[in-house]
Scaffold this motif. Structure first.
Motif, PDB file in Angstrom:
ATOM      1  N   VAL A   1      41.769  42.803  51.966  1.00  0.00           N
ATOM      2  CA  VAL A   1      41.590  41.350  51.875  1.00  0.00           C
ATOM      3  C   VAL A   1      41.768  40.895  50.433  1.00  0.00           C
ATOM      4  O   VAL A   1      42.428  39.889  50.152  1.00  0.00           O
ATOM      5  N   LEU A   2      41.190  41.665  49.510  1.00  0.00           N
ATOM      6  CA  LEU A   2      41.298  41.320  48.096  1.00  0.00           C
ATOM      7  C   LEU A   2      42.741  41.434  47.619  1.00  0.00           C
ATOM      8  O   LEU A   2      43.234  40.574  46.883  1.00  0.00           O
ATOM      9  N   ALA A   3      43.428  42.489  48.055  1.00  0.00           N
ATOM     10  CA  ALA A   3      44.820  42.688  47.641  1.00  0.00           C
ATOM     11  C   ALA A   3      45.702  41.541  48.124  1.00  0.00           C
ATOM     12  O   ALA A   3      46.495  40.974  47.354  1.00  0.00           O
ATOM     13  N   LEU A   4      45.549  41.185  49.399  1.00  0.00           N
ATOM     14  CA  LEU A   4      46.341  40.077  49.941  1.00  0.00           C
ATOM     15  C   LEU A   4      45.963  38.758  49.277  1.00  0.00           C
ATOM     16  O   LEU A   4      46.829  37.916  48.995  1.00  0.00           O
ATOM     17  N   GLY A   5      44.670  38.589  49.008  1.00  0.00           N
ATOM     18  CA  GLY A   5      44.210  37.352  48.380  1.00  0.00           C
ATOM     19  C   GLY A   5      44.729  37.186  46.967  1.00  0.00           C
ATOM     20  O   GLY A   5      45.157  36.093  46.571  1.00  0.00           O
ATOM     21  N   ILE A   6      44.686  38.264  46.196  1.00  0.00           N
ATOM     22  CA  ILE A   6      45.191  38.199  44.816  1.00  0.00           C
ATOM     23  C   ILE A   6      46.684  37.898  44.812  1.00  0.00           C
ATOM     24  O   ILE A   6      47.170  37.069  44.030  1.00  0.00           O
ATOM     25  N   PHE A   7      47.410  38.563  45.706  1.00  0.00           N
ATOM     26  CA  PHE A   7      48.852  38.322  45.789  1.00  0.00           C
ATOM     27  C   PHE A   7      49.134  36.865  46.150  1.00  0.00           C
ATOM     28  O   PHE A   7      49.971  36.201  45.528  1.00  0.00           O
ATOM     29  N   GLY A   8      48.421  36.359  47.159  1.00  0.00           N
ATOM     30  CA  GLY A   8      48.642  34.989  47.600  1.00  0.00           C
ATOM     31  C   GLY A   8      48.296  33.968  46.536  1.00  0.00           C
ATOM     32  O   GLY A   8      49.041  33.004  46.311  1.00  0.00           O
ATOM     33  N   MET A   9      47.171  34.161  45.842  1.00  0.00           N
ATOM     34  CA  MET A   9      46.778  33.212  44.806  1.00  0.00           C
ATOM     35  C   MET A   9      47.741  33.265  43.623  1.00  0.00           C
ATOM     36  O   MET A   9      48.101  32.230  43.048  1.00  0.00           O
ATOM     37  N   ALA A  10      48.162  34.469  43.259  1.00  0.00           N
ATOM     38  CA  ALA A  10      49.119  34.599  42.152  1.00  0.00           C
ATOM     39  C   ALA A  10      50.420  33.880  42.482  1.00  0.00           C
ATOM     40  O   ALA A  10      51.003  33.199  41.625  1.00  0.00           O
ATOM     41  N   CYS A  11      50.865  34.010  43.719  1.00  0.00           N
ATOM     42  CA  CYS A  11      52.092  33.312  44.125  1.00  0.00           C
ATOM     43  C   CYS A  11      51.901  31.800  44.086  1.00  0.00           C
ATOM     44  O   CYS A  11      52.817  31.059  43.705  1.00  0.00           O
ATOM     45  N   SER A  12      50.716  31.331  44.462  1.00  0.00           N
ATOM     46  CA  SER A  12      50.438  29.895  44.428  1.00  0.00           C
ATOM     47  C   SER A  12      50.511  29.355  43.007  1.00  0.00           C
ATOM     48  O   SER A  12      51.040  28.263  42.765  1.00  0.00           O
ATOM     49  N   ILE A  13      49.986  30.114  42.064  1.00  0.00           N
ATOM     50  CA  ILE A  13      49.964  29.668  40.668  1.00  0.00           C
ATOM     51  C   ILE A  13      51.345  29.787  40.031  1.00  0.00           C
ATOM     52  O   ILE A  13      51.846  28.851  39.394  1.00  0.00           O
TER      53      ILE A  13
ATOM     54  N   LEU B   1      57.515  31.648  49.959  1.00  0.00           N
ATOM     55  CA  LEU B   1      56.781  30.870  50.955  1.00  0.00           C
ATOM     56  C   LEU B   1      56.832  31.543  52.322  1.00  0.00           C
ATOM     57  O   LEU B   1      55.852  31.514  53.073  1.00  0.00           O
ATOM     58  N   LEU B   2      57.967  32.139  52.658  1.00  0.00           N
ATOM     59  CA  LEU B   2      58.070  32.871  53.925  1.00  0.00           C
ATOM     60  C   LEU B   2      57.012  33.977  53.987  1.00  0.00           C
ATOM     61  O   LEU B   2      56.291  34.114  54.983  1.00  0.00           O
ATOM     62  N   VAL B   3      56.915  34.739  52.909  1.00  0.00           N
ATOM     63  CA  VAL B   3      55.983  35.869  52.879  1.00  0.00           C
ATOM     64  C   VAL B   3      54.532  35.394  52.872  1.00  0.00           C
ATOM     65  O   VAL B   3      53.685  35.910  53.614  1.00  0.00           O
ATOM     66  N   ASN B   4      54.233  34.394  52.059  1.00  0.00           N
ATOM     67  CA  ASN B   4      52.842  33.975  51.898  1.00  0.00           C
ATOM     68  C   ASN B   4      52.315  33.171  53.074  1.00  0.00           C
ATOM     69  O   ASN B   4      51.160  33.338  53.477  1.00  0.00           O
ATOM     70  N   PHE B   5      53.149  32.298  53.631  1.00  0.00           N
ATOM     71  CA  PHE B   5      52.692  31.461  54.732  1.00  0.00           C
ATOM     72  C   PHE B   5      52.955  32.104  56.090  1.00  0.00           C
ATOM     73  O   PHE B   5      52.764  31.470  57.124  1.00  0.00           O
ATOM     74  N   GLY B   6      53.391  33.346  56.056  1.00  0.00           N
ATOM     75  CA  GLY B   6      53.561  34.129  57.268  1.00  0.00           C
ATOM     76  C   GLY B   6      52.701  35.378  57.192  1.00  0.00           C
ATOM     77  O   GLY B   6      51.498  35.338  57.483  1.00  0.00           O
ATOM     78  N   PRO B   7      53.272  36.508  56.766  1.00  0.00           N
ATOM     79  CA  PRO B   7      52.532  37.773  56.763  1.00  0.00           C
ATOM     80  C   PRO B   7      51.240  37.777  55.953  1.00  0.00           C
ATOM     81  O   PRO B   7      50.229  38.315  56.413  1.00  0.00           O
ATOM     82  N   VAL B   8      51.237  37.204  54.751  1.00  0.00           N
ATOM     83  CA  VAL B   8      50.038  37.303  53.910  1.00  0.00           C
ATOM     84  C   VAL B   8      48.842  36.624  54.572  1.00  0.00           C
ATOM     85  O   VAL B   8      47.764  37.217  54.713  1.00  0.00           O
ATOM     86  N   ILE B   9      49.006  35.376  54.990  1.00  0.00           N
ATOM     87  CA  ILE B   9      47.879  34.654  55.586  1.00  0.00           C
ATOM     88  C   ILE B   9      47.508  35.237  56.943  1.00  0.00           C
ATOM     89  O   ILE B   9      46.330  35.514  57.221  1.00  0.00           O
ATOM     90  N   LEU B  10      48.503  35.437  57.806  1.00  0.00           N
ATOM     91  CA  LEU B  10      48.194  35.877  59.166  1.00  0.00           C
ATOM     92  C   LEU B  10      47.616  37.291  59.180  1.00  0.00           C
ATOM     93  O   LEU B  10      46.609  37.553  59.851  1.00  0.00           O
ATOM     94  N   LEU B  11      48.220  38.205  58.426  1.00  0.00           N
ATOM     95  CA  LEU B  11      47.701  39.574  58.398  1.00  0.00           C
ATOM     96  C   LEU B  11      46.333  39.633  57.728  1.00  0.00           C
ATOM     97  O   LEU B  11      45.471  40.421  58.129  1.00  0.00           O
ATOM     98  N   GLY B  12      46.137  38.807  56.709  1.00  0.00           N
ATOM     99  CA  GLY B  12      44.826  38.772  56.071  1.00  0.00           C
ATOM    100  C   GLY B  12      43.749  38.324  57.038  1.00  0.00           C
ATOM    101  O   GLY B  12      42.664  38.920  57.113  1.00  0.00           O
ATOM    102  N   SER B  13      44.033  37.272  57.792  1.00  0.00           N
ATOM    103  CA  SER B  13      43.071  36.773  58.772  1.00  0.00           C
ATOM    104  C   SER B  13      42.835  37.799  59.880  1.00  0.00           C
ATOM    105  O   SER B  13      41.697  38.000  60.328  1.00  0.00           O
ATOM    106  N   TYR B  14      43.901  38.449  60.311  1.00  0.00           N
ATOM    107  CA  TYR B  14      43.783  39.483  61.342  1.00  0.00           C
ATOM    108  C   TYR B  14      42.904  40.631  60.845  1.00  0.00           C
ATOM    109  O   TYR B  14      42.017  41.112  61.560  1.00  0.00           O
ATOM    110  N   PHE B  15      43.135  41.061  59.615  1.00  0.00           N
ATOM    111  CA  PHE B  15      42.376  42.194  59.073  1.00  0.00           C
ATOM    112  C   PHE B  15      40.889  41.874  58.964  1.00  0.00           C
ATOM    113  O   PHE B  15      40.039  42.743  59.209  1.00  0.00           O
ATOM    114  N   VAL B  16      40.568  40.649  58.590  1.00  0.00           N
ATOM    115  CA  VAL B  16      39.166  40.255  58.464  1.00  0.00           C
ATOM    116  C   VAL B  16      38.424  40.469  59.783  1.00  0.00           C
ATOM    117  O   VAL B  16      37.252  40.867  59.799  1.00  0.00           O
ATOM    118  N   GLN B  17      39.092  40.247  60.900  1.00  0.00           N
ATOM    119  CA  GLN B  17      38.465  40.427  62.206  1.00  0.00           C
ATOM    120  C   GLN B  17      38.571  41.865  62.714  1.00  0.00           C
ATOM    121  O   GLN B  17      37.614  42.418  63.263  1.00  0.00           O
TER     122      GLN B  17
END
Length: 325
Positions: A137-149, A168-184
Protein backbone atom coordinates in the motif's frame (compact mmCIF):
# COMPACT_ATOMS: atom_id res chain seq x y z
CA UNK A 1 13.28 32.80 -14.37
CA UNK A 2 9.51 33.03 -14.63
CA UNK A 3 8.14 34.15 -17.97
CA UNK A 4 6.24 37.42 -17.79
CA UNK A 5 2.57 36.82 -18.52
CA UNK A 6 1.07 39.60 -20.61
CA UNK A 7 -2.53 38.91 -19.77
CA UNK A 8 -5.12 41.36 -18.48
CA UNK A 9 -5.91 40.82 -14.85
CA UNK A 10 -9.59 40.32 -14.26
CA UNK A 11 -11.30 41.87 -11.28
CA UNK A 12 -12.83 39.55 -8.74
CA UNK A 13 -16.33 38.65 -9.80
CA UNK A 14 -17.97 38.53 -6.40
CA UNK A 15 -18.09 34.74 -6.38
CA UNK A 16 -18.16 33.21 -2.91
CA UNK A 17 -14.91 31.77 -1.59
CA UNK A 18 -16.45 28.30 -1.46
CA UNK A 19 -17.51 28.48 -5.09
CA UNK A 20 -14.07 29.66 -6.17
CA UNK A 21 -12.36 26.81 -4.31
CA UNK A 22 -14.78 24.25 -5.73
CA UNK A 23 -13.94 25.56 -9.17
CA UNK A 24 -10.21 25.33 -8.44
CA UNK A 25 -10.56 21.72 -7.28
CA UNK A 26 -12.24 20.78 -10.59
CA UNK A 27 -14.62 18.26 -9.06
CA UNK A 28 -15.79 17.06 -12.48
CA UNK A 29 -12.40 15.37 -12.94
CA UNK A 30 -12.27 13.62 -9.54
CA UNK A 31 -14.59 10.65 -10.21
CA UNK A 32 -11.82 8.91 -12.22
CA UNK A 33 -10.00 8.54 -8.89
CA UNK A 34 -12.99 7.49 -6.81
CA UNK A 35 -14.53 4.89 -9.12
CA UNK A 36 -11.43 2.65 -9.58
CA UNK A 37 -10.98 2.71 -5.80
CA UNK A 38 -14.56 1.51 -5.33
CA UNK A 39 -14.12 -1.10 -8.05
CA UNK A 40 -11.00 -2.53 -6.44
CA UNK A 41 -12.71 -2.89 -3.07
CA UNK A 42 -15.86 -4.44 -4.51
CA UNK A 43 -13.83 -6.88 -6.64
CA UNK A 44 -12.03 -8.10 -3.54
CA UNK A 45 -15.38 -8.50 -1.78
CA UNK A 46 -16.80 -10.45 -4.72
CA UNK A 47 -13.69 -12.63 -4.59
CA UNK A 48 -14.58 -13.83 -1.12
CA UNK A 49 -12.62 -11.38 1.02
CA UNK A 50 -14.47 -9.64 3.86
CA UNK A 51 -15.16 -6.00 3.08
CA UNK A 52 -13.65 -3.56 5.55
CA UNK A 53 -15.83 -0.50 5.09
CA UNK A 54 -13.52 1.80 7.05
CA UNK A 55 -10.51 0.87 4.94
CA UNK A 56 -12.47 1.29 1.72
CA UNK A 57 -13.67 4.71 2.87
CA UNK A 58 -10.10 5.71 3.71
CA UNK A 59 -8.89 4.62 0.27
CA UNK A 60 -11.63 6.67 -1.40
CA UNK A 61 -10.84 9.71 0.75
CA UNK A 62 -7.11 9.28 0.14
CA UNK A 63 -7.35 9.14 -3.65
CA UNK A 64 -9.83 12.03 -3.64
CA UNK A 65 -7.67 14.44 -1.65
CA UNK A 66 -4.63 13.33 -3.65
CA UNK A 67 -6.51 14.27 -6.81
CA UNK A 68 -7.36 17.65 -5.28
CA UNK A 69 -3.66 18.21 -4.67
CA UNK A 70 -2.83 17.15 -8.22
CA UNK A 71 -5.38 19.58 -9.68
CA UNK A 72 -4.11 22.51 -7.63
CA UNK A 73 -0.42 21.91 -8.33
CA UNK A 74 -1.15 21.36 -12.02
CA UNK A 75 -3.12 24.62 -12.15
CA UNK A 76 -0.36 26.67 -10.52
CA UNK A 77 2.56 25.24 -12.47
CA UNK A 78 0.80 25.38 -15.83
CA UNK A 79 -0.07 29.01 -15.07
CA UNK A 80 3.55 29.77 -14.22
CA UNK A 81 4.64 28.25 -17.51
CA UNK A 82 2.08 30.42 -19.35
CA UNK A 83 -0.03 27.42 -20.34
CA UNK A 84 -3.40 28.10 -18.69
CA UNK A 85 -4.03 31.80 -19.28
CA UNK A 86 -7.33 31.74 -21.13
CA UNK A 87 -10.39 33.10 -19.36
CA UNK A 88 -14.15 33.23 -19.67
CA UNK A 89 -15.50 32.73 -23.16
CA UNK A 90 -12.00 32.21 -24.58
CA UNK A 91 -11.65 28.68 -23.26
CA UNK A 92 -13.23 25.27 -23.38
CA UNK A 93 -14.60 24.72 -19.86
CA UNK A 94 -13.10 21.23 -19.66
CA UNK A 95 -9.54 22.16 -20.65
CA UNK A 96 -6.87 24.68 -19.79
CA UNK A 97 -7.10 24.54 -16.00
CA UNK A 98 -9.72 25.99 -13.70
CA UNK A 99 -9.09 29.60 -14.71
CA UNK A 100 -9.05 30.94 -11.15
CA UNK A 101 -5.47 32.20 -11.44
CA UNK A 102 -5.72 34.21 -14.68
CA UNK A 103 -8.99 35.65 -13.39
CA UNK A 104 -7.30 36.75 -10.17
CA UNK A 105 -9.67 34.79 -7.93
CA UNK A 106 -6.99 32.96 -5.92
CA UNK A 107 -3.30 33.42 -5.19
CA UNK A 108 -0.73 30.82 -6.16
CA UNK A 109 0.54 30.61 -2.59
CA UNK A 110 -2.89 29.74 -1.22
CA UNK A 111 -3.41 27.04 -3.83
CA UNK A 112 0.00 25.50 -3.13
CA UNK A 113 -0.64 25.57 0.61
CA UNK A 114 -3.95 23.80 0.09
CA UNK A 115 -2.25 21.26 -2.17
CA UNK A 116 0.36 20.56 0.51
CA UNK A 117 -2.40 19.95 3.05
CA UNK A 118 -4.18 17.58 0.68
CA UNK A 119 -0.97 15.65 0.02
CA UNK A 120 -0.26 15.53 3.76
CA UNK A 121 -3.71 14.02 4.34
CA UNK A 122 -3.05 11.49 1.58
CA UNK A 123 0.28 10.56 3.16
CA UNK A 124 -1.31 10.13 6.58
CA UNK A 125 -3.99 7.82 5.22
CA UNK A 126 -1.41 5.89 3.23
CA UNK A 127 0.83 5.36 6.25
CA UNK A 128 -2.10 4.12 8.33
CA UNK A 129 -3.26 1.70 5.63
CA UNK A 130 0.31 0.48 5.07
CA UNK A 131 0.65 -0.16 8.80
CA UNK A 132 -2.62 -2.10 8.97
CA UNK A 133 -2.62 -3.79 5.55
CA UNK A 134 0.97 -4.15 4.38
CA UNK A 135 3.88 -2.39 2.69
CA UNK A 136 2.55 -2.68 -0.92
CA UNK A 137 0.00 0.00 0.00
CA UNK A 138 2.83 2.35 0.89
CA UNK A 139 4.74 1.55 -2.30
CA UNK A 140 1.71 2.18 -4.50
CA UNK A 141 0.83 5.29 -2.52
CA UNK A 142 4.29 6.82 -2.79
CA UNK A 143 4.38 6.11 -6.51
CA UNK A 144 0.93 7.62 -7.04
CA UNK A 145 1.63 10.75 -4.99
CA UNK A 146 4.99 11.28 -6.67
CA UNK A 147 3.32 11.07 -10.07
CA UNK A 148 0.68 13.58 -8.95
CA UNK A 149 3.34 16.08 -7.90
CA UNK A 150 5.84 15.57 -10.70
CA UNK A 151 3.24 15.52 -13.46
CA UNK A 152 3.97 19.24 -13.81
CA UNK A 153 6.58 19.92 -11.09
CA UNK A 154 10.27 20.21 -11.98
CA UNK A 155 12.67 18.61 -12.47
CA UNK A 156 10.67 15.68 -13.89
CA UNK A 157 7.53 17.34 -15.32
CA UNK A 158 6.66 14.16 -17.19
CA UNK A 159 3.39 15.70 -18.38
CA UNK A 160 5.51 18.12 -20.42
CA UNK A 161 7.66 15.37 -21.93
CA UNK A 162 5.11 13.16 -23.67
CA UNK A 163 4.67 10.70 -20.80
CA UNK A 164 1.66 12.24 -19.09
CA UNK A 165 -0.88 10.11 -20.92
CA UNK A 166 0.88 6.87 -19.94
CA UNK A 167 1.28 8.13 -16.39
CA UNK A 168 -2.44 8.77 -16.08
CA UNK A 169 -3.26 5.36 -17.56
CA UNK A 170 -1.08 3.65 -14.96
CA UNK A 171 -2.12 5.76 -11.97
CA UNK A 172 -5.85 5.99 -12.61
CA UNK A 173 -6.02 2.32 -13.52
CA UNK A 174 -3.65 -0.23 -11.96
CA UNK A 175 -2.25 1.91 -9.12
CA UNK A 176 -5.59 2.97 -7.63
CA UNK A 177 -7.54 -0.20 -8.35
CA UNK A 178 -4.83 -2.64 -7.26
CA UNK A 179 -4.11 -0.57 -4.18
CA UNK A 180 -7.76 -0.65 -3.16
CA UNK A 181 -7.96 -4.37 -3.92
CA UNK A 182 -4.88 -5.10 -1.82
CA UNK A 183 -6.24 -3.19 1.16
CA UNK A 184 -9.17 -5.63 1.27
CA UNK A 185 -7.56 -8.87 0.04
CA UNK A 186 -3.97 -8.45 1.34
CA UNK A 187 -2.86 -9.88 -2.01
CA UNK A 188 -2.83 -9.04 -5.70
CA UNK A 189 -4.43 -10.92 -8.58
CA UNK A 190 -4.60 -10.80 -12.36
CA UNK A 191 -8.38 -10.19 -12.47
CA UNK A 192 -8.22 -6.71 -10.89
CA UNK A 193 -5.14 -5.95 -12.99
CA UNK A 194 -7.06 -6.67 -16.20
CA UNK A 195 -10.07 -4.74 -14.94
CA UNK A 196 -7.88 -1.76 -14.06
CA UNK A 197 -6.89 -1.28 -17.69
CA UNK A 198 -10.42 -0.16 -18.56
CA UNK A 199 -10.54 2.94 -16.30
CA UNK A 200 -6.87 3.55 -17.05
CA UNK A 201 -7.39 3.61 -20.81
CA UNK A 202 -10.50 5.77 -20.46
CA UNK A 203 -8.56 8.24 -18.32
CA UNK A 204 -5.73 8.36 -20.85
CA UNK A 205 -8.34 8.98 -23.55
CA UNK A 206 -9.83 11.75 -21.44
CA UNK A 207 -6.52 13.57 -21.15
CA UNK A 208 -5.87 13.14 -24.88
CA UNK A 209 -9.14 14.76 -25.92
CA UNK A 210 -8.56 17.51 -23.35
CA UNK A 211 -5.16 18.25 -24.87
CA UNK A 212 -6.56 18.83 -28.36
CA UNK A 213 -8.20 22.23 -27.65
CA UNK A 214 -4.95 23.37 -25.99
CA UNK A 215 -2.75 22.34 -28.93
CA UNK A 216 -1.50 25.81 -29.87
CA UNK A 217 -1.15 27.05 -26.29
CA UNK A 218 0.75 23.95 -25.18
CA UNK A 219 3.18 24.16 -28.09
CA UNK A 220 3.93 27.82 -27.39
CA UNK A 221 4.53 27.06 -23.71
CA UNK A 222 6.71 24.02 -24.39
CA UNK A 223 4.26 21.51 -22.93
CA UNK A 224 5.13 18.67 -25.29
CA UNK A 225 2.38 16.18 -24.61
CA UNK A 226 1.47 13.70 -27.34
CA UNK A 227 -0.99 16.04 -29.04
CA UNK A 228 1.47 18.95 -29.01
CA UNK A 229 4.16 16.65 -30.44
CA UNK A 230 2.20 14.88 -33.14
CA UNK A 231 -0.79 17.09 -33.86
CA UNK A 232 -4.55 17.18 -33.41
CA UNK A 233 -5.29 14.43 -35.93
CA UNK A 234 -2.85 12.08 -34.24
CA UNK A 235 -4.47 12.94 -30.92
CA UNK A 236 -7.90 12.08 -32.32
CA UNK A 237 -6.57 8.75 -33.62
CA UNK A 238 -4.99 7.93 -30.25
CA UNK A 239 -8.24 8.89 -28.54
CA UNK A 240 -10.14 6.45 -30.73
CA UNK A 241 -7.56 3.73 -30.08
CA UNK A 242 -7.93 4.28 -26.34
CA UNK A 243 -11.70 3.88 -26.50
CA UNK A 244 -11.53 0.79 -28.71
CA UNK A 245 -8.93 -0.76 -26.40
CA UNK A 246 -11.01 -0.12 -23.28
CA UNK A 247 -14.17 -1.62 -24.75
CA UNK A 248 -12.18 -4.44 -26.34
CA UNK A 249 -10.72 -5.45 -22.98
CA UNK A 250 -14.17 -5.29 -21.43
CA UNK A 251 -15.72 -7.54 -24.08
CA UNK A 252 -12.88 -10.03 -24.49
CA UNK A 253 -12.28 -10.41 -20.75
CA UNK A 254 -15.95 -11.05 -20.10
CA UNK A 255 -16.11 -13.54 -22.98
CA UNK A 256 -13.02 -15.36 -21.71
CA UNK A 257 -14.33 -15.52 -18.16
CA UNK A 258 -11.53 -13.36 -16.81
CA UNK A 259 -13.96 -10.70 -15.62
CA UNK A 260 -17.55 -11.03 -14.51
CA UNK A 261 -19.92 -11.30 -17.48
CA UNK A 262 -21.92 -8.50 -15.89
CA UNK A 263 -19.16 -6.01 -16.77
CA UNK A 264 -20.76 -5.94 -20.20
CA UNK A 265 -23.20 -3.53 -18.57
CA UNK A 266 -20.42 -1.04 -19.23
CA UNK A 267 -21.25 -1.16 -22.93
CA UNK A 268 -24.18 1.12 -22.08
CA UNK A 269 -21.70 3.98 -22.47
CA UNK A 270 -20.96 3.15 -26.11
CA UNK A 271 -23.44 5.71 -27.55
CA UNK A 272 -21.72 8.45 -25.55
CA UNK A 273 -18.33 7.25 -26.81
CA UNK A 274 -19.53 7.40 -30.42
CA UNK A 275 -20.98 10.85 -29.76
CA UNK A 276 -17.67 12.12 -28.42
CA UNK A 277 -15.79 10.76 -31.43
CA UNK A 278 -18.26 12.29 -33.86
CA UNK A 279 -18.08 15.73 -32.23
CA UNK A 280 -14.30 15.54 -31.98
CA UNK A 281 -13.85 14.72 -35.66
CA UNK A 282 -16.34 17.37 -36.72
CA UNK A 283 -14.86 20.16 -34.57
CA UNK A 284 -11.22 19.10 -34.36
CA UNK A 285 -9.96 22.67 -34.79
CA UNK A 286 -12.68 24.44 -32.80
CA UNK A 287 -11.98 24.22 -29.04
CA UNK A 288 -15.29 25.72 -27.94
CA UNK A 289 -17.44 23.58 -30.24
CA UNK A 290 -15.51 20.52 -29.04
CA UNK A 291 -16.63 20.98 -25.41
CA UNK A 292 -19.56 18.50 -25.63
CA UNK A 293 -17.05 15.82 -26.66
CA UNK A 294 -14.94 16.59 -23.59
CA UNK A 295 -18.03 16.30 -21.43
CA UNK A 296 -19.05 13.05 -23.14
CA UNK A 297 -15.81 11.25 -22.23
CA UNK A 298 -16.28 12.22 -18.58
CA UNK A 299 -19.70 10.58 -18.76
CA UNK A 300 -18.27 7.57 -20.62
CA UNK A 301 -15.74 6.96 -17.86
CA UNK A 302 -18.31 7.43 -15.10
CA UNK A 303 -20.94 5.18 -16.68
CA UNK A 304 -18.51 2.44 -17.72
CA UNK A 305 -16.68 2.12 -14.41
CA UNK A 306 -19.86 2.52 -12.35
CA UNK A 307 -21.31 -0.35 -14.39
CA UNK A 308 -18.25 -2.44 -13.54
CA UNK A 309 -18.75 -1.69 -9.85
CA UNK A 310 -22.38 -2.72 -10.22
CA UNK A 311 -21.30 -5.92 -11.99
CA UNK A 312 -19.26 -7.06 -9.01
CA UNK A 313 -21.94 -6.02 -6.55
CA UNK A 314 -24.24 -8.35 -8.49
CA UNK A 315 -21.63 -11.08 -8.04
CA UNK A 316 -21.64 -10.41 -4.28
CA UNK A 317 -25.43 -10.69 -4.18
CA UNK A 318 -25.40 -13.92 -6.18
CA UNK A 319 -22.79 -15.42 -3.85
CA UNK A 320 -24.78 -14.33 -0.79
CA UNK A 321 -27.98 -15.85 -2.16
CA UNK A 322 -26.19 -19.12 -2.92
CA UNK A 323 -24.78 -19.19 0.62
CA UNK A 324 -28.22 -18.61 2.15
CA UNK A 325 -29.80 -21.30 0.01
Amino acid sequence: MRIQKHHPRVEKTGQSAARVWLRALRLHFVLPSILPALLGGVMAWAGGHPLNGLHLALVVIGVTVNHFGLNLVDDVLDYRHTVDLQIGGEKNFFTGGSGVLPEGLLKESRMLTAAALFFAATAGIGIYLAWTCGWPVLALGIFGMACSIFYTAPPIRFGYRGAGELGLLVNFGPVILLGSYFVQARSLAYEPLIASLVPGLLMASMILINEIPDYEVDRRAGKWNLVARFGRKAGAVLYGIGLVSAYGILILSAAAGVLSPFVLLGLASLPLAFKSLFILCRHLNDPLAMAPANLAIIKVHALTVTSMVAAYLIEVLIAAQAFIC
